[in-house]
Design a protein around this motif. Structure first.
Motif, PDB file in Angstrom:
ATOM      1  N   GLY A 400       0.788  -1.220   0.000  1.00  0.00           N
ATOM      2  CA  GLY A 400       0.000   0.000   0.000  1.00  0.00           C
ATOM      3  C   GLY A 400       0.819   1.268   0.000  1.00  0.00           C
ATOM      4  O   GLY A 400       0.376   2.315   0.492  1.00  0.00           O
ATOM      5  N   GLY A 401       2.030   1.208  -0.529  1.00  0.00           N
ATOM      6  CA  GLY A 401       2.857   2.397  -0.648  1.00  0.00           C
ATOM      7  C   GLY A 401       3.713   2.727   0.551  1.00  0.00           C
ATOM      8  O   GLY A 401       4.294   3.821   0.628  1.00  0.00           O
ATOM      9  N   ASP A 402       3.841   1.795   1.526  1.00  0.00           N
ATOM     10  CA  ASP A 402       4.641   2.112   2.715  1.00  0.00           C
ATOM     11  C   ASP A 402       5.071   0.814   3.397  1.00  0.00           C
ATOM     12  O   ASP A 402       4.532  -0.267   3.133  1.00  0.00           O
ATOM     13  N   TRP A 403       6.064   0.953   4.298  1.00  0.00           N
ATOM     14  CA  TRP A 403       6.454  -0.180   5.134  1.00  0.00           C
ATOM     15  C   TRP A 403       5.393  -0.380   6.209  1.00  0.00           C
ATOM     16  O   TRP A 403       4.909   0.586   6.800  1.00  0.00           O
ATOM     17  N   LEU A 404       5.039  -1.637   6.458  1.00  0.00           N
ATOM     18  CA  LEU A 404       3.950  -1.944   7.377  1.00  0.00           C
ATOM     19  C   LEU A 404       4.437  -2.066   8.819  1.00  0.00           C
ATOM     20  O   LEU A 404       5.543  -2.579   9.075  1.00  0.00           O
ATOM     21  N   ALA A 405       3.586  -1.643   9.738  1.00  0.00           N
ATOM     22  CA  ALA A 405       3.743  -2.004  11.145  1.00  0.00           C
ATOM     23  C   ALA A 405       2.952  -3.289  11.363  1.00  0.00           C
ATOM     24  O   ALA A 405       1.789  -3.390  10.956  1.00  0.00           O
ATOM     25  N   LEU A 406       3.580  -4.277  11.959  1.00  0.00           N
ATOM     26  CA  LEU A 406       2.948  -5.596  12.081  1.00  0.00           C
ATOM     27  C   LEU A 406       2.455  -5.839  13.502  1.00  0.00           C
ATOM     28  O   LEU A 406       3.061  -5.346  14.458  1.00  0.00           O
ATOM     29  N   PRO A 407       1.369  -6.617  13.640  1.00  0.00           N
ATOM     30  CA  PRO A 407       0.612  -7.323  12.606  1.00  0.00           C
ATOM     31  C   PRO A 407      -0.230  -6.363  11.768  1.00  0.00           C
ATOM     32  O   PRO A 407      -0.549  -5.261  12.214  1.00  0.00           O
ATOM     33  N   ALA A 408      -0.603  -6.812  10.553  1.00  0.00           N
ATOM     34  CA  ALA A 408      -1.383  -5.970   9.661  1.00  0.00           C
ATOM     35  C   ALA A 408      -2.385  -6.821   8.899  1.00  0.00           C
ATOM     36  O   ALA A 408      -2.096  -7.971   8.538  1.00  0.00           O
ATOM     37  N   LEU A 410      -4.527  -6.814   5.348  1.00  0.00           N
ATOM     38  CA  LEU A 410      -4.366  -6.205   4.037  1.00  0.00           C
ATOM     39  C   LEU A 410      -5.690  -6.175   3.285  1.00  0.00           C
ATOM     40  O   LEU A 410      -6.565  -7.028   3.507  1.00  0.00           O
ATOM     41  N   PRO A 411      -5.858  -5.240   2.375  1.00  0.00           N
ATOM     42  CA  PRO A 411      -7.076  -5.195   1.562  1.00  0.00           C
ATOM     43  C   PRO A 411      -7.209  -6.433   0.681  1.00  0.00           C
ATOM     44  O   PRO A 411      -6.209  -7.018   0.260  1.00  0.00           O
ATOM     45  N   ASP A 412      -8.449  -6.813   0.405  1.00  0.00           N
ATOM     46  CA  ASP A 412      -8.705  -7.968  -0.459  1.00  0.00           C
ATOM     47  C   ASP A 412      -8.807  -7.525  -1.917  1.00  0.00           C
ATOM     48  O   ASP A 412      -9.827  -7.719  -2.578  1.00  0.00           O
ATOM     49  N   ASP A 413      -7.734  -6.906  -2.426  1.00  0.00           N
ATOM     50  CA  ASP A 413      -7.800  -6.403  -3.794  1.00  0.00           C
ATOM     51  C   ASP A 413      -6.702  -6.957  -4.691  1.00  0.00           C
ATOM     52  O   ASP A 413      -6.541  -6.520  -5.828  1.00  0.00           O
ATOM     53  N   GLY A 414      -5.932  -7.924  -4.188  1.00  0.00           N
ATOM     54  CA  GLY A 414      -4.876  -8.508  -5.007  1.00  0.00           C
ATOM     55  C   GLY A 414      -3.685  -7.602  -5.201  1.00  0.00           C
ATOM     56  O   GLY A 414      -2.836  -7.862  -6.071  1.00  0.00           O
ATOM     57  N   ALA A 415      -3.581  -6.540  -4.419  1.00  0.00           N
ATOM     58  CA  ALA A 415      -2.460  -5.612  -4.557  1.00  0.00           C
ATOM     59  C   ALA A 415      -1.154  -6.272  -4.119  1.00  0.00           C
ATOM     60  O   ALA A 415      -1.148  -7.156  -3.258  1.00  0.00           O
ATOM     61  N   PRO A 416      -0.033  -5.831  -4.671  1.00  0.00           N
ATOM     62  CA  PRO A 416       1.249  -6.462  -4.357  1.00  0.00           C
ATOM     63  C   PRO A 416       1.671  -6.252  -2.904  1.00  0.00           C
ATOM     64  O   PRO A 416       1.401  -5.214  -2.296  1.00  0.00           O
ATOM     65  N   VAL A 417       2.372  -7.254  -2.377  1.00  0.00           N
ATOM     66  CA  VAL A 417       3.029  -7.195  -1.076  1.00  0.00           C
ATOM     67  C   VAL A 417       4.478  -7.609  -1.304  1.00  0.00           C
ATOM     68  O   VAL A 417       4.739  -8.576  -2.027  1.00  0.00           O
ATOM     69  N   VAL A 418       5.414  -6.876  -0.710  1.00  0.00           N
ATOM     70  CA  VAL A 418       6.837  -7.196  -0.864  1.00  0.00           C
ATOM     71  C   VAL A 418       7.432  -7.478   0.510  1.00  0.00           C
ATOM     72  O   VAL A 418       7.308  -6.660   1.430  1.00  0.00           O
ATOM     73  N   VAL A 419       8.055  -8.649   0.644  1.00  0.00           N
ATOM     74  CA  VAL A 419       8.758  -9.033   1.864  1.00  0.00           C
ATOM     75  C   VAL A 419      10.255  -8.946   1.586  1.00  0.00           C
ATOM     76  O   VAL A 419      10.755  -9.588   0.652  1.00  0.00           O
ATOM     77  N   HIS A 492      16.550  -3.970 -10.057  1.00  0.00           N
ATOM     78  CA  HIS A 492      15.365  -3.188 -10.417  1.00  0.00           C
ATOM     79  C   HIS A 492      14.861  -2.282  -9.303  1.00  0.00           C
ATOM     80  O   HIS A 492      13.672  -2.269  -9.000  1.00  0.00           O
ATOM     81  N   GLY A 493      15.716  -1.516  -8.675  1.00  0.00           N
ATOM     82  CA  GLY A 493      15.244  -0.500  -7.757  1.00  0.00           C
ATOM     83  C   GLY A 493      14.822  -1.032  -6.410  1.00  0.00           C
ATOM     84  O   GLY A 493      15.203  -2.122  -5.983  1.00  0.00           O
ATOM     85  N   ASP A 494      13.964  -0.244  -5.723  1.00  0.00           N
ATOM     86  CA  ASP A 494      13.598  -0.559  -4.350  1.00  0.00           C
ATOM     87  C   ASP A 494      12.297  -1.343  -4.286  1.00  0.00           C
ATOM     88  O   ASP A 494      11.748  -1.776  -5.311  1.00  0.00           O
ATOM     89  N   ALA A 495      11.772  -1.536  -3.072  1.00  0.00           N
ATOM     90  CA  ALA A 495      10.558  -2.330  -2.891  1.00  0.00           C
ATOM     91  C   ALA A 495       9.371  -1.707  -3.604  1.00  0.00           C
ATOM     92  O   ALA A 495       8.517  -2.418  -4.153  1.00  0.00           O
ATOM     93  N   ALA A 496       9.293  -0.376  -3.628  1.00  0.00           N
ATOM     94  CA  ALA A 496       8.175   0.284  -4.297  1.00  0.00           C
ATOM     95  C   ALA A 496       8.194   0.015  -5.796  1.00  0.00           C
ATOM     96  O   ALA A 496       7.135  -0.228  -6.417  1.00  0.00           O
ATOM     97  N   VAL A 497       9.371   0.054  -6.395  1.00  0.00           N
ATOM     98  CA  VAL A 497       9.488  -0.242  -7.830  1.00  0.00           C
ATOM     99  C   VAL A 497       9.078  -1.686  -8.110  1.00  0.00           C
ATOM    100  O   VAL A 497       8.351  -1.974  -9.072  1.00  0.00           O
ATOM    101  N   ALA A 499       7.037  -3.519  -6.346  1.00  0.00           N
ATOM    102  CA  ALA A 499       5.587  -3.621  -6.191  1.00  0.00           C
ATOM    103  C   ALA A 499       4.869  -3.105  -7.434  1.00  0.00           C
ATOM    104  O   ALA A 499       3.881  -3.703  -7.887  1.00  0.00           O
ATOM    105  N   ASP A 500       5.336  -2.007  -7.997  1.00  0.00           N
ATOM    106  CA  ASP A 500       4.713  -1.477  -9.217  1.00  0.00           C
ATOM    107  C   ASP A 500       4.832  -2.466 -10.369  1.00  0.00           C
ATOM    108  O   ASP A 500       3.881  -2.643 -11.154  1.00  0.00           O
ATOM    109  N   GLN A 501       5.988  -3.114 -10.481  1.00  0.00           N
ATOM    110  CA  GLN A 501       6.162  -4.095 -11.554  1.00  0.00           C
ATOM    111  C   GLN A 501       5.251  -5.299 -11.350  1.00  0.00           C
ATOM    112  O   GLN A 501       4.666  -5.822 -12.312  1.00  0.00           O
TER     113      GLN A 501
END
Length: 658
Positions: A400-408, A410-419, A492-497, A499-501
């Motif tokens: 969702g465009g930021d580093w998460l505070a856990l536990p979290a 997530l939306p049920d929209d199939g959006a990317p998650v990067v670990v 290929h860049g950082d986690a945000a890049v 996720a966009d890919q």
């Protein structure tokens, strides 16, 4: 003469080794048999006397009651009231028989006569059970027990039956990999049994075949050694928690296996790299893929029916060794420590998969679909978990465009998650998730792991009538379908890049096999499917798809660039195995009859090896990396190794010299 040092867990009162678990103190019969064998190898009279005492303790654990269906077998533990683990017999026999063959005159005559009677009883039980050859490690121990037992008892027909079973197993395996595939525990047993048969079988053709199949399996093992972490790369047909622990490495253990002659001396010359594909059971449409990337490995299996499987498995650098990522479909939040392992009476080694996962893979990308194996009764939670072994400070999660505070949640929209962990990024997208009510996609820390859960249900205890496969309300199983991609942090860049890919990729799903008719996948669905279901992922001109039969709960097909998968014995950047009679690898070429054969050529062209696995005499032609051509006749299976211009031959292959 020097006495053997007894293991610290030896109990003089029972003349057996003992172990303490969560359930009490136990004395394992096969360990006692192994101790007796080592004592027989000593030339010290006190050790030989103790060997006799230990053997008597082992024989006290044998089932001798007339009419018992497992007469001749052994209790797994001295404390057991009956034979429960049917494998005990072959483990005891194969622990003892090498020493009995090598040291025939080191026991009192009365004990020798009793042992011959009891070994015969045990082998009779092994033959009654006649374990299926797909149960590879026990089937090979069966072959070994019959072959070596026949040699010790002077029963040629018994040894011939062991040889015939080995031949059936080899024919089933062909140019591929055993059905009980790539197991850090059980492949090691396969190698031990084959190495022992290669040394102790009474007839040359059986020794040749055992040695040749050992070498083919050794190639597979070494191709799965992650060069960065030293971990045994997945997937694993069966494994225990040792394969998952942090800072783990199997590299030293493989070196020990070379010293023990389970692996051939040339095995350490093999270097893993790139993608490796092996068919493990063509009849069951089962194959595995492993990929070695920069700082990680990733593996998956089309299907892995055993609950001890690591169906999708990755390794990465962590601490002094390597970390592990694994998947499980779990009910009611079960975790390590919750499930009893019946054989060794522990709870810490075992986290059984309570579902079934199907997967396809294209290098660093995996598409997986998981579901419970049966009905969900008394259910408070059910879903697919992806877990990384780590401490909280060693991992970060982007969504969702930021580093998460856990536990979290997530939306049920199939959006990317990067670990992000160990210099590697894991990208995930939920393709489909059956919502049975109150299920969520969450990320949290749990007992030394980061866990990404795709839950089909989480809520009050409930019986789901609609999940009963033969029930009146059944419309197909609940599913959790996930896309996974792994790459090094340097790419290929950082986690945000990243996720966009990931988001640019198109996930599609639909009923039937028509890839062209697939529609955009819905991450959450209350609709269940009981027939053919296909899911695909496309990005950067690369596409792959997975087709399953959700009515029969079976893998149907995998597709790469919309073409159905093939079923190679072995295909890798530096290795091949097939039954075509032709192999070409860099500077190496092989020609022979249409029979299983394999070849490996190292990238530097300083080492290559090949094996002929056919049982019939043949004329083989090879061209080595230095341009030298060889043509020779062989009576049966064997292995050729070329290293720095020197040739070695094994099995039925003749000595070729220079």
């Amino acid at each position: 003469m020097t006495r053997m040092n007894l293991p610290e867990d030896f109990n003089p009162a029972t003349a057996m080794r003992q172990s303490a678990t969560e359930e009490g103190v136990f004395h394992e019969t096969r360990k006692a048999a192994g101790l007796a064998a080592r004592l027989l190898a000593s030339d010290d009279p006190d050790d030989l006397a103790l060997a006799a005492t230990v053997l008597e303790a082992v024989l006290e654990c044998q089932e001798l009651r007339d009419g018992n269906p497992h007469r001749g077998n052994f209790k797994w533990m001295r404390e057991d009231a009956f034979v429960a683990d049917l494998n005990a017999g072959v483990f005891v026999l194969t622990a003892l028989l090498p020493a009995l063959l090598q040291y025939p005159d080191r026991l009192p005559r009365s004990l020798d006569a009793l042992l011959r009677e009891r070994v015969r009883l045990a082998i009779d039980e092994v033959e009654r059970l006649d374990v299926d050859i797909r149960y590879s490690n026990i089937a090979l121990l069966d072959c070994y027990a019959r072959s070596a037992g026949g040699a010790w008892l002077g029963d040629a027909a018994l040894s011939e039956r062991g040889a015939a079973k080995l031949a059936r197993w080899a024919e089933k395996t062909g140019a591929g990999h055993p059905a009980e595939f790539n197991s850090p525990t059980y492949t090691a047993i396969d190698l031990r049994a084959l190495a022992a048969l290669a040394e102790l079988a009474p007839d040359a053709p059986t020794r040749w075949l055992a040695q040749a199949m050992r070498d083919r399996l050794a190639l597979s093992v070494m191709l799965h050694l992650d060069q960065t972490t030293g971990r045994w790369a997945g997937p694993h047909g069966r494994a225990y928690s040792e394969a998952l622990k942090r800072d783990g490495s199997e590299r030293g253990r493989l070196r020990e296996m070379v010293d023990e002659r389970r692996l051939p001396h040339w095995a350490l010359e093999v270097q893993a790299g790139g993608e490796i594909t092996e068919t493990t059971d063509r009849d069951a449409r089962q194959r595995m893929v492993s990929f070695h990337g920069e700082g990680f490995s990733l593996g998956s299996a089309t299907s892995a029916p055993h609950p001890q499987a690591n169906s999708v498995f990755a390794t990465y650098s962590l601490g002094s060794g390597g970390g592990a990522m694994f998947t499980r479909y779990l009910h009611n939040d079960r975790w390590f420590g919750d499930t009893r392992h019946a054989t060794d009476r522990t709870r810490h080694r075992h986290l059984p998969d309570e579902g079934r996962t199907f997967a396809v893979q294209d290098h660093e990308r995996v598409l997986m679909l998981s579901s419970p194996k049966g009905a969900l009764w008394d259910c408070t939670a059910a879903g697919l978990s992806v877990a990384w072994v780590c401490e909280p400070e060693e991992v970060k999660v982007w969504a969702g465009g930021d580093w998460l505070a856990l536990p979290a949640t997530l939306p049920d929209d199939g959006a990317p998650v990067v670990v992000e962990i160990g210099g590697v990024r894991f990208g995930l997208r939920v393709a489909e998730r059956t919502n049975l009510g109150e299920g969520r996609v969450t990320v949290s820390h749990r007992d030394g792991c980061l866990v990404f859960e795709v839950a089909n249900y989480r809520g009050p205890q409930k019986d789901f009538w609609e999940t009963v496969p033969a029930g009146f309300f059944f419309q197909g199983p609940p599913i959790a379908c996930l896309y996974l991609e792994v790459r090094p942090e340097t790419a290929h860049g950082d986690a945000a890049v990243f996720a966009d890919q990931l988001a640019e990729g198109v996930l599609r799903a639909g009923d039937g096999r028509d890839i062209g008719a697939l529609r955009t996948a819905e991450p959450v669905t209350t609709v269940r499917h009981r027939g053919i279901r296909t899911v695909s992922y496309t990005r950067d001109g690369r596409s792959f798809a997975l087709t399953t039969d959700l009515g029969e709960w079976a893998f149907e097909e995998g597709y790469l660039h919309e073409m159905p998968w093939d079923w190679p014995g072995l295909r890798a950047d530096r290795a091949l195995a097939n039954e075509s009679g032709m192999l070409e690898l860099g500077g190496f070429r092989y020609r022979g009859p249409d029979a299983p054969a394999w070849g490996y050529c190292r990238e530097d062209l300083e080492f290559c090896a090949c094996g002929y696995l056919g049982r019939e005499p043949a004329t083989l032609t090879m061209v080595l990396p230095d341009g030298k051509a060889l043509t020779f006749a062989t009576e049966g299976p064997g292995t050729l190794v070329w290293r720095n211009g020197e040739i070695e031959t094994f099995g039925a292959f003749p000595e070729l010299g220079d």
